[in-house]
Write a protein that holds these residues in place. Structure first.
Motif, PDB file in Angstrom:
ATOM      1  N   MET A   1       1.005  -1.110   0.013  1.00  0.00           N
ATOM      2  CA  MET A   1      -0.035   0.050  -0.052  1.00  0.00           C
ATOM      3  C   MET A   1       0.755   1.345  -0.139  1.00  0.00           C
ATOM      4  O   MET A   1       0.496   2.042  -0.739  1.00  0.00           O
ATOM      5  N   THR A   2       1.820   1.295   0.821  1.00  0.00           N
ATOM      6  CA  THR A   2       2.908   2.546   0.935  1.00  0.00           C
ATOM      7  C   THR A   2       3.571   2.506  -0.373  1.00  0.00           C
ATOM      8  O   THR A   2       3.608   3.643  -1.040  1.00  0.00           O
ATOM      9  N   ILE A   3       3.830   1.775  -1.044  1.00  0.00           N
ATOM     10  CA  ILE A   3       4.713   1.641  -2.286  1.00  0.00           C
ATOM     11  C   ILE A   3       3.750   2.381  -3.288  1.00  0.00           C
ATOM     12  O   ILE A   3       4.181   3.255  -4.194  1.00  0.00           O
ATOM     13  N   ALA A   4       2.438   1.674  -3.260  1.00  0.00           N
ATOM     14  CA  ALA A   4       1.284   2.399  -4.172  1.00  0.00           C
ATOM     15  C   ALA A   4       1.253   3.777  -4.163  1.00  0.00           C
ATOM     16  O   ALA A   4       1.092   4.675  -4.967  1.00  0.00           O
ATOM     17  N   LEU A   5       1.245   4.164  -2.853  1.00  0.00           N
ATOM     18  CA  LEU A   5       0.958   5.788  -2.651  1.00  0.00           C
ATOM     19  C   LEU A   5       2.228   6.451  -3.223  1.00  0.00           C
ATOM     20  O   LEU A   5       2.021   7.467  -3.629  1.00  0.00           O
TER      21      LEU A   5
END
Length: 476
Positions: A1-5
């Protein structure tokens, strides 16, 4: 999720840089920045579909054929001599700044000796077109934004197949989005008879996002370079039988004879070159020398997202700014942007009679209230606004000072100025302008004129609709 953000944020920053480098108008740039950073994913997707500036990043580059080079050389030579040539008509010399503007912006010179007939509404238009098609001996070129199956389309098919069997070259170009309901059965029935058919910017998966917002809104018919037709009327039965929701469909078209037809043929040829990837129309056999006995001086004004300048917007702006007595505008989609709105206000405040005629009804909820959102400012400055109560008024006409008339495909909105391929004809003709002025005044008498003080008292719900619609105006 963090990578996507993180990836989303990096892409958003990249798009912000692109907007700052290539954005056209600050209001539009700001609107897109807000959308990208406040609407997760959706704002970015909308930008890819609607937001990219094709004028700075050329949508396509036309091939430099010998025919185009010769034509451009002719334009530049004409430009050099236009001030001193004693054979230049007085109407051109009187409007020399406008003439030069169009030559520079659209690369079309004014032509003399043309016979031009305004055609009011669908019945008169298609009667004239079918009559001209029957005379074809060499070629027929047809281009429409909307080519919709029905009685009119069947009449076209019958005549086109007949002409193809007689050895006439027949070509049909349609916009892939505007004519999306055109069936493969209909298209294949034409191709089976040797008729060439192409869709402009077909909505293929690989370039769907990059092309869906850039449409070919032109309507062109050229028969042997003897007859030409253009204007606001598409191939759809509602132009004859009316619309179940909007009622009668009113519009304006032009029949052209004379050298001006060669200019119209040039527009078709360049669009055909792009759609078919063939330069076979860019040669002299499709351009004829004319000796018509007409007296109209006229100039084609074509523009699109690939143009260096917004030629049609500049045409409208120049007509309004140079008017001495009046400018009468008939158009269904009046979302002019700040520059044109300011031009109308300044003209009205200066004592020029600025009138807008448009329908009470609209074929789009968002467009209706976006258009109405500018009424208060225009009325306050003295612009007169008339709402036509009967049916839907689809004409795109501007007349000024009993001398200038432009009729064509372009609306008075940012979409026509920046995103669509459009074509108008500007006529330097007192007789045509005076006749259309009388028609305009008659239509105004049938219409409801808005009163500024009464308009201020409109319900708050209407103000709310206008306000919400106005938010979207920079990206329409």
């Amino acid at each position: 999720m963090t990578i996507a953000l993180v990836l989303y944020f990096i892409l958003a920053l990249a798009l912000m840089g692109r907007l700052l480098l290539y954005g056209i108008r600050p209001t539009k740039t700001l609107a897109w920045l807000l959308a990208i950073f406040t609407i997760p994913v959706g704002g970015m997707l909308l930008y890819f579909i609607l937001g990219r500036n094709r004028r700075k990043n050329k949508f396509y580059t036309l091939k430099k054929t010998k025919s185009i080079s010769k034509y451009l050389n002719k334009v530049h030579e004409y430009y050099k001599t236009i001030d001193s040539d004693s054979d230049i008509p007085a109407s051109i010399k009187k409007h020399i700044k406008l003439v030069k503007l169009i030559i520079k912006g659209a690369n079309f010179v004014p032509t003399v000796g043309n016979e031009i007939i305004p055609l009011k509404n669908g019945a008169a238009t298609f009667e004239a077109i079918f009559k001209a098609l029957e005379t074809a001996k060499k070629f027929v070129h047809i281009q429409y934004y909307i080519f919709e199956e029905g009685d009119l389309a069947e009449k076209f098919k019958t005549i086109l197949i007949k002409k193809a069997k007689e050895g006439v070259e027949v070509r049909l170009l349609y916009d892939a989005l505007g004519s999306r309901t055109l069936s493969h059965t209909y298209i294949n029935s034409l191709k089976a008879e040797g008729i060439e058919v192409f869709g402009f910017l077909p909505m293929k998966l690989g370039r769907f996002l990059s092309s869906i917002n850039y449409r070919n809104h032109r309507k062109i018919v050229v028969v042997d370079s003897v007859y030409g037709f253009t204007g606001g009327i598409n191939v759809a039965d509602k132009y004859i039988s009316g619309d179940p929701d909007l009622g009668n469909w009113y519009d304006m078209h032009l029949q052209l004879k004379g050298t001006i037809v060669n200019s119209l043929q040039s527009v078709f040829a360049m669009d055909w070159s792009f759609a078919s990837n063939s330069d076979n129309l860019l040669n002299t056999q499709y351009f004829l020398k004319h000796s018509t006995s007409g007296k109209t001086v006229a100039q084609v004004v074509a523009g699109g997202p690939d143009s260096e300048f917004s030629a049609i917007q500049q045409l409208y702006f120049s007509i309004i700014n140079s008017a001495k007595k009046y400018v009468y505008i008939t158009n269904p989609y009046i979302i002019p942007g700040e520059a044109l709105k300011e031009a109308m206000q300044v003209a009205a405040l200066s004592g020029i009679d600025i009138r807008l005629l448009l329908s009470t009804k609209s074929d789009s909820f968002l467009v209706k209230w976006t258009v109405r959102s500018i009424f208060e400012d225009l009325l306050e400055s003295g612009v007169k606004i008339f709402l036509f109560p009967d049916g839907f008024l689809h004409s795109k006409v501007i007349i000024s000072d009993d001398e200038l008339t432009t009729i064509g495909t372009a609306n008075l909105d940012i979409r026509s100025f920046e995103q669509n391929y459009e074509v108008n004809v500007l006529m330097y003709d007192k007789e045509i302008t005076t006749k259309l002025k009388l028609d305009f005044i008659i239509d105004c008498k049938k219409s409801n004129q808005l009163n500024y003080n009464q308009f201020l008292k409109r319900p708050k719900i209407e103000r709310l609709k206008e306000g919400l619609a106005k938010v979207f105006s920079p990206v329409l």
